[in-house]
Design an enzyme around this catalytic site. Structure first.
Site, short mmCIF file in Angstrom:
data_model
loop_
_atom_site.label_atom_id
_atom_site.label_comp_id
_atom_site.label_asym_id
_atom_site.label_seq_id
_atom_site.Cartn_x
_atom_site.Cartn_y
_atom_site.Cartn_z
N HIS A 843 0.75 -1.05 -0.22
CA HIS A 843 0.00 0.11 0.02
C HIS A 843 1.09 1.41 -0.36
CE1 HIS A 843 -3.48 -3.07 2.16
NE2 HIS A 843 -3.57 -2.60 0.82
N GLU A 846 1.53 3.69 2.58
CA GLU A 846 2.11 3.08 3.94
C GLU A 846 2.87 3.54 4.16
OE1 GLU A 846 -0.29 -0.78 4.80
OE2 GLU A 846 -2.15 0.52 4.47
N HIS A 940 2.84 -3.50 6.93
CA HIS A 940 1.68 -2.04 6.28
C HIS A 940 1.66 -1.18 7.45
CE1 HIS A 940 -0.72 -4.81 4.14
NE2 HIS A 940 0.30 -5.71 4.42
N GLU A 1025 1.36 -4.21 11.52
CA GLU A 1025 0.96 -2.81 11.36
C GLU A 1025 1.60 -2.18 12.02
OE1 GLU A 1025 -1.88 -1.83 9.53
OE2 GLU A 1025 -2.52 -4.24 8.91
ZN LIG Z 1 -1.61 -1.42 4.27
#
Ligand SMILES: [Zn+2]
Length: 1151
Positions: A843, A846, A940, A1025
Site C-alpha cells: 500500500h 503506508e 503495513h 501494522e
Molecule cells: Zn496496508
C-alpha cells in the site's frame, strides 16, 4: 394468609401493623366482589392514604419485598367503580411512587399497573369529565411511563393517546391539568408510531399553540411542549406537515426572541429545546430548503457568534453548528471529474473489473451531487462499512465478517501451478544449488546492471523550488528502450532575479554560481535560467545519513518511470531525512477547535461570500493554470515522485482548500498527500484544508500531526521531517461524494482534514506529507548503499522479481550468511537454513512500512554478532516494495491497475498484478521444493490505531470468536503463531500484544497473510501494522512515532526472529511446517493462550473512544435513522424504546 406472612413486622412496628391490617381488610373486600361495601372500601382506602401520607416507614412496609400490598391496591383500582375510592387509590399510588426511585415503579409496572391506569384513563373519559381524576391519572402516568419500556405501545393499544390529546386541547388555560397531560404526551411521542398517530390527532397544532415568544411565565410548560414537539417532529410525516405550514420561520423567530430577551441565560434549556425542534425539522430535505429560505443560516450564525463568549451556552453553539452544517448546501468537488488526472493504459482490462466499470461511465455521471433524502433505506449502515483499510478488524461492529467455515479455515495444500512452470523460480534461489569453491567466497551481490555512477563526484546543485516556475511540457511516457535523459531532470532554485540579501545572509554556506547546472548541457532545462540560479553546495548529509547520498539519489531517479513523467525531484528526498532527536508528543487538542473555530469559519463562506477569494492557484487538470505571482498567494507543487496534490484553491488570504488526486485508474482512495509550498510569509497563520478525505475518522482527531520539511532548515543543517500543525481536526464537510466513489452509498460526504501552520523562514520552500515519505528511488538508493556494506561473511543477492506494469523493477533480496567453508558439512548447513519471507509497501500510502523495512534490512546487513547469528540461522527472501508503481505515482492504496494489490493474492493476474503473481509463485516454488518459509510477514501501516501490532491466522481463535459451538470441532492447533508477537511485545517498545489479532476474516481472505497461511501452509503468516500516529503504551507512550522508532521496530523484528530460532526445534528447522513445538510452549504465558470463552486478542470496540467534542458524522439526510449523536444532558429521562414497538411485541404488551 397475607397477615400471617407479615406477622413478624406487625409485631415490631405499631404503625406498620395498622396499614397492613387495613390492606388486609381491603383485600378481603376485593375477594368478595358481591359484597359491595362501597363505603367500607372508601373508608379503608382513605385511612391507608392518611397513614401513608404521614409515615414514610409505612410506605416502605407496603413496598417491601414479599409484600402483596401493590397487588391489593391495584386490584382495588381495577375493580372499584367508586370515584372517591379511585381518587384515594390514585393518591396512595402517587405517594408510594414519589420516592423510592425506579424500584417501586418497577414493581408497579411488573404487576401490570400501567395497563390498569391506561384503561382507567380511557373509561373515565367516557363519563362526564372529572378534572381531579384526570390530573391524578396523568400525574401517575408521567411517573410510570418513562420506566415502562413498552409504555408507548400500551398507551396506543389501549386507546389512550387521543384521550390525553383531547384533555390537553380542552385545558389550554388550565395549566394545572395541562402540564401533566403534556408530560405524558412527551412520553407517548418518544415512540415513532405514536408520534405519527398523535400528529394526525392534532398534537402538532396543539404544541404550536402553546409555544411562543419569550415569557417568564409557565416556562416549565413551555419546555415540555417544546420537547414534545421535538419528539413529534422526528417523524418525517410530521416534519413535512410542519414545514408545509411554515413553522420553520416561526421557530426561528421564537428562537431569536428568546435569544434577545433571555439576557441572563436563565432559560438556556428552553432555547436548546427550540433548536432541537429545528434540528429535527431539518432532517428532511424540504426542511433544509425552508431553513435556507428563511435565512436560517444567518440567524443561527449570528446568534451563535453572540453565544460564543459564554461557555455555558456551548450546547446552543453546538446544536446550531450541527444544524448549519446539515443545511449547508452540498457542493460537488470543484473538479471536472473525480477520476484520477492520470490514466494508465492497461495491457488488458478485465471485464467487470473496477477499471472497466470506471471508464464505461459517461462523463459527469461519476460526480452527481446527491442531496435527496429519498434513500434512507441505504443509510442504515452509514459510516461503518465503506472503509477499506487493510486489516481493520476494530471497525466492524458485528462478527459477520469472520470466517465460520472450518474447512475454509483449515490450511489448504493446493498446487495451483505445475512444478514445471514453477521451475523458473529456481533462479531466485541459487543459494540452494550454488557450489562454493574456497576462493569463491564473495557475495554474489547485485545482479542488477552495475551503475556507472561515481558516488564521489560532487556537483554544485540547483535546488528545486516553486519559485518562478514555468509551465513545463509534459513528456510522453517513456518507452522501455529510451531511458530518461539526464537533462530532463530539472533541479533548480531560482531566486527571482537578484539574489535575495536575506537568503544570502542566512544561508552562509550557499555557493552562488550560476554557470553550473546538473548536466552542463545547453538547450532547454535549467541552463535557460542560469543567470538567476542559486547553486548551492550540498551540505554533507552523508555523515549523518550513512545510507543516503544525494548524487546517488538523482542517479536512481533517472531510472524511475512515472506515469506523469516527472521531471522534478522533491528536496526532502534528495537531501534525505535525519531522524529528530526531539520527542514529539501526541498533540492535545485545544478546546472547541472544531465546533467553535473551524466549522464557523467554514459556515462564514456562506454568510459572507464576498470575503471568499476562490482563486485556483494550482491545478493539475488545467496545466495552463496561470501561476499567479501577485505575492499574495502561496505556490504549490507536487509534480515529483510520490506527490499527489491535484488542486489548490485560495479561499481567504491565508486559507487554502486542497484536493488530492485519486489513485491512477480509480476515482477514489485518497488519504496520502505530499506537496510543496513556497512564497509564504513568515509569522502568519496559514490554514490548509484537505477537502476530499474519505475515511470516517482519523488519527488527526487524536493527536497526530502532519509532517513538514523546510528547505531552509535543511540547508541550515537540519534536514528533517518534523511533526507540525496546530488546530488539527478531521470532520465531515459539505462536499458531496458520488455514490459511485462511495461503494454505491448515496448521500455521503467527504471529510476535511484541516491544519494550521506558521512558517518561520522567509523565502523558504516547505513540503507537507501525510507521513514520512519514502520513494521508490529512495529504496533503490538504499539498496545500492546496502550492497556496499556486504562483507565476505554476508551472502547478499539482489534479483529482479519482475517488472511492474509501469516498467519499473521490483527488487527481490536474498540475505543469509556465507557458508563457513566449502566443506560438505557447512554447505549442507547453509542449504538447510529455514526461509524467512518478508515483504512491504503493498500500500503506497503506508510509508511507515518502508521505514520499518529499512530498519530490518540495515540490521540484517550489519556486522553485529546478533545479525551474523541471524544470517547463519535463516535465509531471508525479501521484497521490500511490492507496489513500486503506486509509490512512484503518489497513489494511496492501489497499483496502476486501479486495484488494491493486497486483495489479489488468491488469484493474481500475471499481467495486471505481476509483483503479486511472482511473489506468490516464488512461495509456491519454495513449498514445492520443501522449503516452505518458517515465517512470512508483510509490513503495513495503520491509520487509525496506535502502536505496532500483528495480525496472524488461527483456526481456533477464529472459531471461538464466532461463538460457534467449539465442542463439536476438536481442533488441535499448534500455538506457534503466538510466539513471535509475544517475543516482540517483550522486546520492541512500540509493539503491543493486546492489539494483535489472529482471527481470519472473510474480507481478508485474498490478502497476503491469509493466502500464504492457507495455500502455502506457513503457520506463522503475519501482517505487521505500524501506527502512523504514535503509541499509547510502553516506552513511547504519548509520543508520535518517528523514523527512528520505525527503523528500530524493523531491527527488533529481526531480533525477535533470532529468539524464535531458539524456540524452534532442529526437527522443525528441517521440516518446519507441521510440528508442534514443545519448547515454544515454555514461552507461552498460559493466560495469553485464549480459553474457549474469551480470546483476548480480538478487539471489537472502536479504535478510539468517542471524542468529547462531538464530531457529528450523521449530519446528512438520514431522517429516522438519526441516532442521538449528541448526548442530551438536559434530558436523561428514560424513554420507551421505539424499537420495542413492533408487531412482535404487541402480544405480550397487553397485560
Ligand atoms: Zn496496508
Amino acid at each position: 394468609m397475607w397477615q400471617e406472612m407479615n406477622k413478624p413486622k406487625m409485631a415490631t412496628e405499631k404503625g406498620a401493623s395498622r396499614v397492613l391490617m387495613l390492606l388486609g381488610q381491603l383485600e378481603r373486600l376485593n375477594e368478595e366482589p358481591k359484597v359491595s361495601d362501597t363505603d367500607a372500601t372508601r373508608q379503608i382506602t382513605g385511612k391507608i392514604l392518611h397513614i401513608i401520607q404521614t409515615q414514610e416507614k409505612t410506605r416502605k412496609e407496603v413496598m417491601s419485598k414479599g409484600s402483596s400490598g401493590m397487588d391489593v391496591i391495584l386490584s382495588t383500582l381495577e375493580n372499584t367503580g367508586d370515584l372517591q375510592t379511585t381518587l384515594n387509590v390514585l393518591s396512595i399510588l402517587n405517594e408510594l411512587l414519589t420516592v423510592g426511585g425506579g424500584r417501586r415503579t418497577g414493581v408497579f409496572v411488573s404487576k401490570g399497573g400501567t395497563a390498569i391506569l391506561l384503561q382507567l384513563l380511557v373509561s373515565s373519559s367516557k363519563d362526564p369529565l372529572n378534572e381531579e381524576l384526570m390530573l391524578h391519572i396523568h400525574t401517575l402516568l408521567f411517573k410510570v411511563g418513562p420506566k415502562d419500556r413498552k409504555f408507548g405501545v400500551k398507551a396506543r393499544l389501549n386507546g389512550a393517546l387521543n384521550v390525553t390529546v383531547n384533555q390537553a386541547k380542552h385545558n389550554l388555560q388550565n395549566h394545572k391539568l395541562l402540564l401533566p397531560c403534556l408530560q405524558v404526551l412527551r412520553v407517548y411521542s418518544g415512540n415513532l408510531v405514536n408520534a405519527v398517530s398523535l400528529g394526525k390527532s392534532g398534537a402538532l397544532e396543539l404544541m404550536f399553540e402553546i409555544i411562543g415568544p419569550f415569557s417568564k411565565k409557565s416556562t416549565t410548560l413551555l419546555k415540555v411542549a417544546l420537547d414534545t414537539l421535538a419528539a413529534l417532529l422526528k417523524s418525517k410525516m410530521n416534519a413535512r406537515w410542519a414545514v408545509d405550514r411554515g413553522y420553520i420561520p416561526t421557530l426561528l423567530a421564537i428562537y431569536q426572541d428568546w435569544h434577545r430577551n433571555d439576557t441572563r441565560h436563565r432559560h438556556m434549556i428552553i432555547r436548546k429545546s427550540i433548536l432541537g425542534c429545528i434540528k429535527n425539522l431539518t432532517n428532511i430535505k424540504l426542511g433544509r430548503k425552508a431553513f435556507i429560505d428563511a435565512n436560517g443560516m444567518r440567524i443561527l450564525y449570528n446568534t451563535s457568534t453572540e453565544c460564543l463568549p459564554v461557555r455555558t451556552l456551548d450546547p446552543l453553539v453546538n446544536t446550531s453548528s450541527l444544524i448549519m452544517r446539515k443545511c449547508f448546501p452540498k457542493n460537488r468537488l470543484p473538479l471536472p471529474t473525480i477520476k484520477s488526472v492520470y490514466q494508465y493504459p492497461l495491457p488488458r482490462i478485465l471485464a467487470g473489473g473496477p477499471v472497466a466499470q470506471l471508464y464505461s461511465l459517461p462523463p459527469g455521471v461519476d460526480d452527481v451531487v446527491d442531496e435527496s433524502d429519498e434513500n434512507e433505506a441505504t443509510e442504515v449502515d452509514t459510516e461503518n462499512d465503506t472503509e477499506n483499510e487493510d486489516d481493520e478488524t476494530g471497525h466492524k461492529t458485528q462478527n459477520d465478517d469472520i470466517e465460520t467455515d472450518i474447512n475454509k479455515l483449515r490450511p489448504r495444500q493446493m498446487q495451483s501451478r505445475p512444478f514445471d512452470e514453477l521451475r523458473v523460480y529456481e533462479r531466485f534461489c541459487l543459494e540452494f544449488t550454488q557450489y562454493f569453491k574456497d576462493n569463491d567466497f564473495q557475495s554474489p551481490g547485485s545482479v542488477m546492471p552495475p551503475s556507472s555512477f561515481d558516488p564521489n563526484r560532487h556537483h554544485p546543485l540547483i535546488i528545486p523550488t516553486t519559485q518562478n516556475r514555468r509551465p513545463k511540457n509534459i513528456q510522453p511516457p517513456r518507452s522501455n528502450d529510451s531511458p530518461l535523459e539526464l537533462d530532463s531532470i530539472s533541479i533548480s532554485k531560482t531566486l527571482e532575479g537578484k539574489p535575495n540579501p536575506d537568503l544570502a545572509c542566512s544561508l552562509g554556506q550557499l555557493v552562488l554560481d550560476g554557470d553550473v547546472s546538473v548536466n552542463g548541457e545547453s538547450g532547454d532545462g535549467p541552463q535557460e535560467e542560469s543567470g538567476d540560479q542559486a547553486v548551492i553546495e550540498v551540505p554533507d548529509t552523508a555523515a549523518l545519513l550513512p545510507l543516503h547520498d544525494p548524487d546517488l539519489y538523482l542517479e536512481m531517479v533517472k531510472g524511475t518511470r512515472s506515469v506523469p513523467a516527472y521531471t522534478e525531484v522533491a528536496y526532502p528526498d534528495y537531501f534525505g531525512h535525519v531522524a529528530l532527536n526531539l520527542r514529539e508528543p501526541i498533540l492535545e487538542r485545544a478546546y472547541g477547535v472544531q465546533s467553535r473555530t473551524k466549522i464557523f469559519q467554514d459556515i462564514e463562506r456562506l454568510i459572507h461570500p464576498s470575503d471568499i477569494l476562490d482563486r485556483v492557484v494550482y491545478d493539475l487538470d488545467n496545466q495552463s493554470c496561470p501561476i499567479l505571482d501577485n505575492g499574495e498567494s502561496l505556490k504549490f507543487n507536487s509534480k515529483f515522485e510520490s506527490g499527489n496534490l491535484r488542486k489548490a484553491i485560495q479561499i481567504r488570504k491565508f486559507e487554502y482548500d486542497l484536493i488530492l488526486n485519486s489513485d491512477i485508474n480509480s476515482n477514489h482512495y485518497h488519504q496520502w498527500f505530499y506537496f510543496e509550498v513556497g512564497n509564504m510569509r513568515p509569522g502568519v497563520r496559514y490554514r490548509f484544508n484537505i477537502i476530499n478525505c474519505e475515511k470516517s475518522n482519523s488519527q488527526f482527531n487524536y493527536g497526530m500531526q502532519v509532517l513538514m520539511y523546510s528547505v531552509q532548515e535543511a540547508i541550515n543543517g537540519s534536514p528533517q521531517w518534523v511533526r507540525t500543525g496546530s488546530d488539527i481536526c478531521y470532520y465531515k464537510n459539505h462536499f458531496s461524494r458520488s455514490s459511485i466513489a462511495a461503494g454505491g452509498q448515496k448521500g455521503k460526504s467527504y471529510f476535511s482534514m484541516t491544519f494550521t501552520v506558521t512558517f518561520q523562514q522567509k523565502d523558504d520552500v516547505c513540503y507537507f506529507a501525510y507521513h514520512y515519505p519514502y520513494t521508490y528511488s529512495t529504496l533503490k538508493m538504499h539498496l545500492q548503499k546496502l550492497s556496499g556494506l556486504c562483507t565476505s561473511e554476508i551472502y547478499y543477492r539482489q534479483d529482479e522479481l519482475c517488472e511492474t506494469l509501469g516498467g519499473n523493477s521490483c527488487p527481490l533480496l536474498t540475505i543469509t550468511a556465507m557458508p563457513e567453508s566449502s566443506s560438505n558439512e557447512h554447505i549442507s548447513q547453509f542449504r538447510s537454513r529455514p526461509v524467512v519471507f518478508l515483504s512491504s509497501r503493498v500500500h503506497p500510502g503506508e510509508t511507515n512500512s518502508s521505514w520499518v523495512m529499512k530498519g530490518s534490512l540495515e540490521f540484517l546487513m550489519s556486522s553485529s554478532p546478533q545479525a551474523q547469528s541471524l544470517r547463519e540461522s535463516y535465509i531471508f527472501k525479501i521484497i521490500p516494495m511490492l507496489n513500486p508503481d503506486g509509490v512512484i505515482n503518489g497513489n494511496h492504496r492501489c497499483s496502476l491497475s486501479g486495484e488494491d494489490l493486497n486483495r489479489q493474492w488468491q488469484n493474481p493476474n500475471a499481467e495486471l498484478h505481476p509483483t503479486i503473481y511472482h511473489a506468490k509463485s516464488l512461495l509456491q516454488y519454495l513449498r514445492a521444493t520443501g522449503r516452505t518459509p518458517l515465517v512470512f510477514c508483510d509490513y503495513h501501516g495503520h491509520s487509525r490505531k496506535k502502536n505496532v501490532f500483528m495480525y496472524g491466522c488461527s483456526v481456533k481463535e477464529t472459531v471461538w470468536q464466532t461463538n460457534v459451538n467449539t465442542s463439536n470441532c476438536d481442533l488441535h492447533e499448534d500455538l506457534g503463531y503466538r510466539t513471535l508477537p509475544k517475543l516482540l511485545s517483550q522486546m520492541a517498545p512500540a509493539f503491543s500484544l493486546s492489539s494483535c489479532s489472529f482471527v481470519v476474516e472473510r474480507s481478508k481472505e485474498a490478502t497476503a497473510r491469509v493466502v500464504v497461511w492457507r495455500e502455502i501452509g506457513v503457520q506463522r503468516s503475519y501482517t505487521m501494522e505500524s501506527t502512523l500516529c504514535g503509541c499509547d503504551q510502553g516506552k513511547y507512550k504519548g509520543l508520535q512515532i518517528g523514523t527512528r522508532e520505525l527503523e528500530e521496530m524493523g531491527a527488533q523484528f529481526c531480533v525477535g526472529l533470532l529468539r524464535l530460532r531458539r524456540f524452534t526445534t532442529p526437527l522443525e528447522l528441517h521440516n518446519h511446517n507441521s510440528h508442534l513445538l514443545d519448547m515454544e510452549n515454555d514461552l507461552k504465558d498460559p493466560r495469553s493462550i485464549p480459553n474457549i470463552t474469551s480470546p483476548t486478542t480480538y478487539v471489537l470496540e472502536e479504535d478510539e473512544p468517542a471524542f468529547l467534542e462531538e464530531v457529528d458524522y450523521s449530519a446528512e439526510s438520514n431522517d429516522e435513522n438519526d441516532p442521538d449523536f449528541e448526548p442530551d444532558l438536559q434530558d436523561n429521562r428514560v424513554l420507551p424504546d421505539p424499537s420495542s414497538d413492533s408487531e412482535l411485541s404487541r402480544q405480550d404488551s397487553l397485560t
